[in-house]
Structures are given as structure tokens and as C-alpha cells.
Design a protein around this motif. Sequence first.
Motif, PDB file in Angstrom:
ATOM      1  N   GLU A  21      37.183  45.094  33.341  1.00 56.94           N
ATOM      2  CA  GLU A  21      37.113  45.483  34.925  1.00 56.94           C
ATOM      3  C   GLU A  21      36.903  44.756  35.530  1.00 56.94           C
ATOM      4  N   ASP A  22      37.754  44.212  36.686  1.00 56.37           N
ATOM      5  CA  ASP A  22      37.424  43.205  37.545  1.00 56.37           C
ATOM      6  C   ASP A  22      37.284  43.768  38.912  1.00 56.37           C
ATOM      7  N   GLU A  23      36.107  43.207  39.614  1.00 51.48           N
ATOM      8  CA  GLU A  23      35.712  43.380  40.900  1.00 51.48           C
ATOM      9  C   GLU A  23      36.669  42.469  41.797  1.00 51.48           C
ATOM     10  N   ILE A  24      37.461  42.839  42.731  1.00 53.97           N
ATOM     11  CA  ILE A  24      38.366  42.131  43.281  1.00 53.97           C
ATOM     12  C   ILE A  24      38.378  42.140  45.018  1.00 53.97           C
ATOM     13  N   GLU A  25      38.940  41.163  45.552  1.00 56.80           N
ATOM     14  CA  GLU A  25      38.788  41.154  46.996  1.00 56.80           C
ATOM     15  C   GLU A  25      40.579  40.872  47.408  1.00 56.80           C
ATOM     16  N   ARG A  26      40.815  41.665  48.227  1.00 61.30           N
ATOM     17  CA  ARG A  26      42.338  41.438  48.674  1.00 61.30           C
ATOM     18  C   ARG A  26      42.340  40.389  49.713  1.00 61.30           C
ATOM     19  N   SER A  27      43.632  39.937  50.132  1.00 58.48           N
ATOM     20  CA  SER A  27      43.590  38.806  50.946  1.00 58.48           C
ATOM     21  C   SER A  27      43.313  39.796  52.391  1.00 58.48           C
ATOM     22  N   ASN A  28      43.270  40.995  52.660  1.00 57.83           N
ATOM     23  CA  ASN A  28      42.986  41.357  53.884  1.00 57.83           C
ATOM     24  C   ASN A  28      41.367  41.867  54.012  1.00 57.83           C
ATOM     25  N   GLY A  29      40.791  41.259  52.902  1.00 57.58           N
ATOM     26  CA  GLY A  29      39.247  41.673  52.808  1.00 57.58           C
ATOM     27  C   GLY A  29      38.783  42.879  52.079  1.00 57.58           C
ATOM     28  N   ALA A  30      39.752  43.736  51.798  1.00 53.12           N
ATOM     29  CA  ALA A  30      39.366  44.859  51.237  1.00 53.12           C
ATOM     30  C   ALA A  30      38.967  44.733  49.579  1.00 53.12           C
ATOM     31  N   ARG A  31      37.956  45.159  49.257  1.00 52.51           N
ATOM     32  CA  ARG A  31      37.566  45.070  47.787  1.00 52.51           C
ATOM     33  C   ARG A  31      37.854  46.445  47.123  1.00 52.51           C
ATOM     34  N   GLY A  32      38.026  46.038  45.858  1.00 51.37           N
ATOM     35  CA  GLY A  32      38.192  47.264  44.940  1.00 51.37           C
ATOM     36  C   GLY A  32      38.009  46.725  43.328  1.00 51.37           C
ATOM     37  N   ILE A  33      38.321  47.634  42.648  1.00 56.29           N
ATOM     38  CA  ILE A  33      38.433  47.340  41.123  1.00 56.29           C
ATOM     39  C   ILE A  33      39.769  47.334  40.698  1.00 56.29           C
ATOM     40  N   TYR A  34      39.860  46.580  39.509  1.00 53.87           N
ATOM     41  CA  TYR A  34      41.170  46.517  38.808  1.00 53.87           C
ATOM     42  C   TYR A  34      40.929  46.423  37.395  1.00 53.87           C
ATOM     43  N   GLY A  35      41.534  47.403  36.880  1.00 56.94           N
ATOM     44  CA  GLY A  35      41.340  47.691  35.293  1.00 56.94           C
ATOM     45  C   GLY A  35      42.651  46.900  34.632  1.00 56.94           C
ATOM     46  N   VAL A  36      42.197  46.025  33.529  1.00 59.70           N
ATOM     47  CA  VAL A  36      43.262  45.247  32.910  1.00 59.70           C
ATOM     48  C   VAL A  36      43.048  45.350  31.440  1.00 59.70           C
ATOM     49  N   VAL A  37      44.274  45.575  30.614  1.00 62.04           N
ATOM     50  CA  VAL A  37      44.122  45.757  29.220  1.00 62.04           C
ATOM     51  C   VAL A  37      44.695  44.284  28.873  1.00 62.04           C
ATOM     52  N   ASP A  38      44.271  43.717  28.186  1.00 64.04           N
ATOM     53  CA  ASP A  38      44.589  42.428  27.545  1.00 64.04           C
ATOM     54  C   ASP A  38      44.830  42.526  26.113  1.00 64.04           C
ATOM     55  N   LYS A  39      46.123  42.064  25.787  1.00 65.35           N
ATOM     56  CA  LYS A  39      46.617  42.181  24.397  1.00 65.35           C
ATOM     57  C   LYS A  39      47.336  40.773  24.080  1.00 65.35           C
ATOM     58  N   GLU A  40      47.456  40.676  22.860  1.00 69.44           N
ATOM     59  CA  GLU A  40      48.138  39.445  22.514  1.00 69.44           C
ATOM     60  C   GLU A  40      49.703  39.530  22.469  1.00 69.44           C
ATOM     61  N   ASP A  41      50.239  38.348  22.540  1.00 69.76           N
ATOM     62  CA  ASP A  41      51.836  38.395  22.482  1.00 69.76           C
ATOM     63  C   ASP A  41      52.623  39.249  21.295  1.00 69.76           C
TER      64      ASP A  41
END
Length: 185
Positions: A21-41
Motif C-alpha cells: 500500500e503506497d501513500e501517493i501525491e498526484r501532480s495536482n497535490g491530491a493525496r491518496g492510497i494506491y494498492g499494488v500487487v507485485d508478482k514475478e514475471d
Amino acid sequence: MSIRTLSSREVYRNPWLRLREDEIERSNGARGIYGVVDKEDCAVILPLEGDTVYLIEQFRYTIQQRALELPQGGWESADVDPEELARGELREETGLIADSMTYLGMLWIAYGFTRQKQHVYLATGLTPAGTDPDPEEHDLVLQTATVAEFEQMLLDGTIQDACTVAAWGLYKLWKEKQASAVAAQ
């Protein structure tokens, strides 16, 4: 870059994937959370011999139904040679070995939520060698279809796997380029 990562934390891990779970900031300044699933090739393989396409039918837990698709999968380890992976998955799932593996391209499986590359291979010169499925793959059923039958299954929704559809698209483009190159000679 239009999204900046402010922090990242691993939420879950098992042998097949990692969820962060990544806390992010968009180019317009809005913050949010991004969920990412990492898997091998992983790899998807188009086993094609003459007019015959080899397919796998298996139960897919996430959709709670059996699905028909091209052989595909990964080994849950980094730095695996993509062709070695494709040859291994072909053997595990279909019991076939290929004289020739042609690299058709690389796809991101679903980059809206997962970071996983899939390498696409055309397998030809096929010889039966016995299956070697993983324990989770005990219910695999090998099926064959003519190219015309396969394409009809893509069109009528019998096959709904996006990786299978995309692999066939790459193959058709590759085949068209091969025919154009021969015609130009």
C-alpha cells in the motif's frame, strides 16, 4: 512523473505475490492510497502445430469456474530466463516440448493494480514428453482445437482470458509481418 510515492508498506506476502500500500501525491497535490500487487514475471505460450492449438482447461478460484486458456504461469522467483520459464510451463501443463520457441513480445498483465510482466512465446515442433504439473495444477485438462475453432471460441466468449486473447493478437501480427517480409523478397 505525475504521481509521487510518499511512503510504502508491505501489507501481505505469500510465495506467489506481495501486496503493498503506497501513500501517493498526484501532480495536482491530491493525496491518496494506491494498492499494488507485485508478482514475478510469467509466460504465456501458444503451442501451435499445423492447424492445431493446444489449450489448458482448469478451475480458476478467483472467478469460481473452469476456464479455457493458453498454457501460462510463473515460477515465483526473480531473474528467470523468460524462454526457460516458457519451456518449463509448456512441459508442466501440456506435457509437450518444443523444438522452436519464438518470442512474440511482452505484456503487462493488468497494470492498473499489479506489476507483472508476461512474456509471450510461440511454441512449434511439439513432441509429447509427459506432464509435470505443480500440486495446484492437479485438475488441468489438455484440449486441442483447430485454429478456426479457437478463433470462434475467442469470439463467442468460450475463452475469456485476456492473456490468451492478447497472445493470439501478437501472433497474428507477427504472422502478418512474416508474410509481408516473404512477399517483399
